[in-house]
Design an enzyme around this catalytic site. Structure first.
Site, mmCIF file in Angstrom:
data_model
loop_
_atom_site.group_PDB
_atom_site.id
_atom_site.type_symbol
_atom_site.label_atom_id
_atom_site.label_comp_id
_atom_site.label_asym_id
_atom_site.label_seq_id
_atom_site.Cartn_x
_atom_site.Cartn_y
_atom_site.Cartn_z
ATOM 1 N N MET A 1 0.812 -1.219 0.000
ATOM 2 C CA MET A 1 0.000 0.000 0.000
ATOM 3 C C MET A 1 0.844 1.266 0.000
ATOM 4 S SD MET A 1 -3.156 -0.746 2.520
ATOM 5 C CE MET A 1 -2.977 -2.371 3.171
ATOM 6 N N ASP B 1 11.681 3.452 4.246
ATOM 7 C CA ASP B 1 11.494 2.014 4.490
ATOM 8 C C ASP B 1 12.807 1.412 4.969
ATOM 9 O OD1 ASP B 1 10.724 -0.890 4.088
ATOM 10 O OD2 ASP B 1 9.003 0.040 3.135
ATOM 11 N N ASP C 1 13.752 3.286 9.722
ATOM 12 C CA ASP C 1 13.228 2.262 10.636
ATOM 13 C C ASP C 1 12.290 2.994 11.585
ATOM 14 O OD1 ASP C 1 12.618 0.469 12.608
ATOM 15 O OD2 ASP C 1 14.685 -0.073 13.071
ATOM 16 N N VAL C 2 10.994 2.760 11.455
ATOM 17 C CA VAL C 2 10.014 3.560 12.203
ATOM 18 C C VAL C 2 10.102 3.372 13.712
ATOM 19 C CG1 VAL C 2 8.357 3.685 10.286
ATOM 20 C CG2 VAL C 2 8.155 1.828 11.965
ATOM 21 N N TYR D 1 -1.342 -7.870 16.960
ATOM 22 C CA TYR D 1 -1.719 -7.044 15.804
ATOM 23 C C TYR D 1 -2.999 -6.274 16.117
ATOM 24 C CZ TYR D 1 -2.386 -5.716 10.900
ATOM 25 O OH TYR D 1 -2.549 -5.006 9.725
ATOM 26 N N LYS E 1 -3.202 -2.156 16.358
ATOM 27 C CA LYS E 1 -4.027 -1.370 15.438
ATOM 28 C C LYS E 1 -5.120 -0.607 16.184
ATOM 29 C CE LYS E 1 -1.849 -2.237 11.617
ATOM 30 N NZ LYS E 1 -1.147 -1.139 10.898
ATOM 31 N N THR F 1 -1.613 -7.862 -0.633
ATOM 32 C CA THR F 1 -0.202 -7.444 -0.562
ATOM 33 C C THR F 1 0.612 -8.591 0.042
ATOM 34 O OG1 THR F 1 -0.272 -6.612 1.705
ATOM 35 C CG2 THR F 1 -0.922 -5.057 -0.031
HETATM 36 P P1 NAD Z 1 3.596 -4.958 3.210
HETATM 37 O O1 NAD Z 1 4.221 -5.980 4.075
HETATM 38 O O2 NAD Z 1 3.552 -5.187 1.730
HETATM 39 O O3 NAD Z 1 4.285 -3.534 3.431
HETATM 40 C C1 NAD Z 1 4.708 -3.096 4.679
HETATM 41 C C2 NAD Z 1 5.934 -2.217 4.481
HETATM 42 O O4 NAD Z 1 6.350 -1.754 5.779
HETATM 43 C C3 NAD Z 1 7.126 -2.988 3.877
HETATM 44 O O5 NAD Z 1 7.690 -2.258 2.808
HETATM 45 C C4 NAD Z 1 8.088 -3.113 5.041
HETATM 46 O O6 NAD Z 1 9.453 -3.180 4.671
HETATM 47 C C5 NAD Z 1 7.764 -1.850 5.835
HETATM 48 N N1 NAD Z 1 8.243 -1.927 7.210
HETATM 49 C C6 NAD Z 1 8.120 -2.968 8.091
HETATM 50 N N2 NAD Z 1 8.760 -2.675 9.235
HETATM 51 C C7 NAD Z 1 9.299 -1.439 9.083
HETATM 52 C C8 NAD Z 1 10.071 -0.597 9.910
HETATM 53 N N3 NAD Z 1 10.458 -0.970 11.150
HETATM 54 N N4 NAD Z 1 10.425 0.614 9.444
HETATM 55 C C9 NAD Z 1 10.084 1.010 8.189
HETATM 56 N N5 NAD Z 1 9.357 0.243 7.346
HETATM 57 C C10 NAD Z 1 8.978 -0.966 7.796
HETATM 58 O O7 NAD Z 1 2.139 -4.770 3.796
HETATM 59 P P2 NAD Z 1 0.898 -3.838 3.408
HETATM 60 O O8 NAD Z 1 -0.277 -4.709 3.343
HETATM 61 O O9 NAD Z 1 1.207 -2.919 2.287
HETATM 62 O O10 NAD Z 1 0.780 -3.006 4.772
HETATM 63 C C11 NAD Z 1 0.717 -1.600 4.864
HETATM 64 C C12 NAD Z 1 -0.046 -1.219 6.115
HETATM 65 O O11 NAD Z 1 -1.406 -1.622 5.987
HETATM 66 C C13 NAD Z 1 0.454 -1.882 7.393
HETATM 67 O O12 NAD Z 1 0.403 -0.967 8.459
HETATM 68 C C14 NAD Z 1 -0.547 -3.001 7.610
HETATM 69 O O13 NAD Z 1 -0.622 -3.382 8.967
HETATM 70 C C15 NAD Z 1 -1.808 -2.352 7.128
HETATM 71 N N6 NAD Z 1 -2.887 -3.243 6.754
HETATM 72 C C16 NAD Z 1 -2.704 -4.266 5.851
HETATM 73 C C17 NAD Z 1 -3.775 -5.071 5.505
HETATM 74 C C18 NAD Z 1 -3.648 -6.177 4.485
HETATM 75 O O14 NAD Z 1 -4.578 -6.974 4.358
HETATM 76 N N7 NAD Z 1 -2.607 -6.265 3.715
HETATM 77 C C19 NAD Z 1 -5.029 -4.850 6.082
HETATM 78 C C20 NAD Z 1 -5.179 -3.818 6.997
HETATM 79 C C21 NAD Z 1 -4.111 -3.017 7.323
#
Ligand code: NAD
Length: 245
Positions: free
Chosen positions: A17, A36, A62-63, A153, A157, A188
């Site tokens: 996303m 990232d 790194d967040v 998780y 959230k 994703t």
């Molecule tokens: P994803 O795993 O494809 O992307 C997550 C990104 O966060 C990756 O690029 C990863 O390297 C980065 N990341 C992880 N730890 C990090 C850190 N310490 N510092 C910096 N970057 C870091 O997943 P996504 O689905 O794109 O997730 C994006 C957001 O959406 C997340 O917060 C996730 O919890 C949330 N989300 C995802 C879903 C789903 O179904 N995929 C649903 C609801 C919410």
């Protein structure tokens, strides 16, 4: 050009996303900073945007580290100026049920998903104040609203949901709006390794499918733009009807 002149910092923008938001924001006129831990992948997305006449910078972020946020904000300001949009998108999913839960599983989840959002806002708000205001978008989940998935998780959230409201109220008179997005199940890398079948999920989701990342990015675009000028402390649910049941 719905984001013309805006400077947006997006965490976790190397893929999923976050990358989708970076591409969309850039196509709507924003200068985007992609933060990232996966620097090479973030750089590749930034290169793609720059090669399509956009403006992008990839920074290692790194967040969970306040110093890392400081460095990212400084790099963004030096390249583009004060930050007007922050998307706290980085997140992880550790698949541990309650009784098999480990300290590292709990701590890493809370550190990335909740503390990372807190640190991001803490380090970016001063830049937004200098800019005269801004929009912060915190990516929570439907797991921030209802019981779904793993305990850490779910808790992380839920924390993002209320942290969003706290900061929204505190900075409302400073022209900084803060809202959360609550995606449902999105196609994703995070969903790789999920044990439910596609048919199971399709039955659980009224619209009958996973969403694509761009369908959440459009919501983030709305919140980043002036079109959402009267929204703060609010929750944008993008879940195919999941939580309406
Ligand atoms: P994803 O795993 O494809 O992307 C997550 C990104 O966060 C990756 O690029 C990863 O390297 C980065 N990341 C992880 N730890 C990090 C850190 N310490 N510092 C910096 N970057 C870091 O997943 P996504 O689905 O794109 O997730 C994006 C957001 O959406 C997340 O917060 C996730 O919890 C949330 N989300 C995802 C879903 C789903 O179904 N995929 C649903 C609801 C919410």
């Amino acid at each position: 050009m719905r984001l013309k002149g805006k400077i947006a910092l997006i965490s976790g923008a190397a893929r999923g996303m976050g990358a989708s938001e970076a591409r969309l924001f850039a196509s709507e006129g924003a200068s985007v900073v992609l933060g990232d831990v996966l620097h090479q992948q973030a750089q590749a997305v930034a290169d793609e945007i720059n090669n399509s006449d956009g403006h992008a910078l990839a920074v290692t972020l790194d967040v969970t580290s306040e110093q890392s946020w400081r460095n990212a904000v400084n790099a963004a300001e030096q390249r583009f100026g004060n930050i007007s949009v922050l998307v706290n998108n980085a997140g992880i999913l550790v698949r541990e049920e309650l009784e098999e839960g480990t300290d590292p599983g709990w701590d890493s989840t809370m550190n990335v998903n909740a503390k990372g959002v807190y640190l991001g806002m803490k380090q970016t708000v001063p830049s937004m104040l200098r800019a005269g205001g801004g929009s912060i978008i915190n990516i929570s989940s439907i797991s921030g609203i209802v019981s779904l998935g793993y305990p850490a998780y779910n808790a992380s959230k839920g924390a993002v949901r209320l942290l969003t409201k706290n900061v929204a109220i505190r900075y409302a008179d400073k022209n900084i709006r803060v809202n959360s997005i609550h995606p449902g199940v999105i196609n994703t890398a995070m969903m790789d390794g999920d044990t439910r079948s596609d048919e199971d999920w399709d039955r659980m989701i009224p619209l009958g499918r996973f969403a694509e990342a761009i369908e959440v990015a459009y919501g983030a675009l709305f919140l980043a733009s002036e079109e959402s000028s009267f929204m703060t402390g609010s929750e944008l649910v993008i879940d195919g009807g999941f939580t309406a049941q």
